[in-house]
Design an enzyme around this catalytic site. Structure first.
Site, short mmCIF file in Angstrom:
data_model
loop_
_atom_site.label_atom_id
_atom_site.label_comp_id
_atom_site.label_asym_id
_atom_site.label_seq_id
_atom_site.Cartn_x
_atom_site.Cartn_y
_atom_site.Cartn_z
N ASP A 1 72.62 56.59 10.03
CA ASP A 1 72.90 55.19 9.71
C ASP A 1 74.40 54.97 9.59
OD1 ASP A 1 72.00 52.88 7.01
OD2 ASP A 1 72.27 52.56 9.16
N ASP B 1 68.63 54.45 12.34
CA ASP B 1 68.64 53.01 12.09
C ASP B 1 69.43 52.30 13.19
OD1 ASP B 1 69.94 50.74 9.55
OD2 ASP B 1 68.13 50.61 10.79
N ASN B 2 69.18 51.01 13.38
CA ASN B 2 70.00 50.14 14.24
C ASN B 2 70.00 50.48 15.71
OD1 ASN B 2 72.03 50.68 11.52
ND2 ASN B 2 71.09 48.67 11.85
N GLU C 1 68.11 44.07 8.94
CA GLU C 1 67.92 43.82 7.50
C GLU C 1 68.20 42.35 7.12
OE1 GLU C 1 69.60 46.37 8.79
OE2 GLU C 1 71.64 46.47 8.10
#
Ligand SMILES: O=C(NCCc1nnc(-c2ccc3[nH]cnc3c2)[nH]1)c1cc(-c2ccc(F)cc2)cc(O)c1O
Ligand SMILES: [Mg+2]
Length: 214
Positions: free
Chosen positions: A141, A169-170, A199
């Site tokens: 992350d 993530d992402n 988010e």
């Protein structure tokens, strides 16, 4: 002098969360980021996917790349079995100062080792510095252009074993195209995409779970 967003996020935790209660810390940050100021925590929606992966693996050793304010650090640490260790790497000293206080407020500091510095410098030192053999789970992350080089570095340093799980993530927003291409096409990984949202927004994002096959 002006406060920073991480400082205001910490203030919301100290005002609204109960010391020693990780869930109340997570809820206080999510409320702050949804109703006051957006911040780049993994968030509640992707956080539930993170929680389920942690509970499924029940890891003894976890590496988190990119602590930021410690939101995912607290989510992961609160679900670890006793004696499990979470090492989290943070590059930005201002983020690290806040994260240490969020982690302490949640009461999970026994399970967490926050290390300040660049992933490229620290990954090769993990074994000697922290007595780590391999990581059961790595949560990526941090800077999105570091996901691929750091994954290759972890392979080269022998920090991954058959069955180690990378959770990134992402992978859609901001996006990690080279990393995705690598883990989805390499015969050394079994990869799966968990569709979600960036988010606190309606923008598509998701987590990529990749199992290292050795
Ligand atoms: O940049 C992100 N996260 C990275 C922070 C970090 N915290 N620590 C590091 C570190 C840690 C060790 C390192 N070693 C070498 N570089 C390093 C960087 N990097 C990020 C950005 C967004 C985002 C989405 C849409 C937007 F419009 C704007 C922003 C969303 C997210 O969920 C993120 O995670
Ligand atoms: Mg993120």
């Amino acid at each position: 002098t002006q406060s920073t967003r991480p400082q205001r996020l910490l203030g919301a935790v100290q005002k609204n969360a109960t010391r020693g209660d990780p869930c109340s810390v997570v809820k206080a940050i999510d409320h702050f980021c949804r109703h006051k100021e957006w911040a780049m925590n993994v968030g509640d929606e992707k956080g539930c996917i993170l929680d389920s992966v942690v509970s499924e693996i029940n890891p003894a050793t976890v590496l988190e790349l990119g602590t930021y304010c410690g939101y995912s650090t607290v989510r992961i640490a609160s679900r670890l079995p006793p004696h499990a260790k979470l090492i989290t790497l943070e590059f930005n000293p201002d983020f690290a100062v806040i994260a240490r206080q969020v982690i302490a407020w949640a009461g999970v500091e026994e399970k967490v080792q926050l290390v300040e510095g660049a992933s490229g410098d620290w990954i090769p030192k993990m074994k000697e510095q922290f007595g780590i053999k391999t990581f059961d789970l790595v949560f990526l992350d941090h800077w999105k252009d570091r996901y691929l080089p750091d994954t290759k570095l972890m392979e080269e340093c022998g920090l991954l074993r058959k069955g180690s799980v990378l959770l990134a993530d992402n992978v859609i927003c901001p996006g990690t195209p080279e990393y995705l291409e690598y883990v989805r096409n390499s015969p050394r990984y079994e990869s799966r995409y968990f569709k979600s949202h960036l988010e606190y927004t309606k923008v598509e994002d998701g987590l990529e779970k990749s199992v290292f096959l050795g």
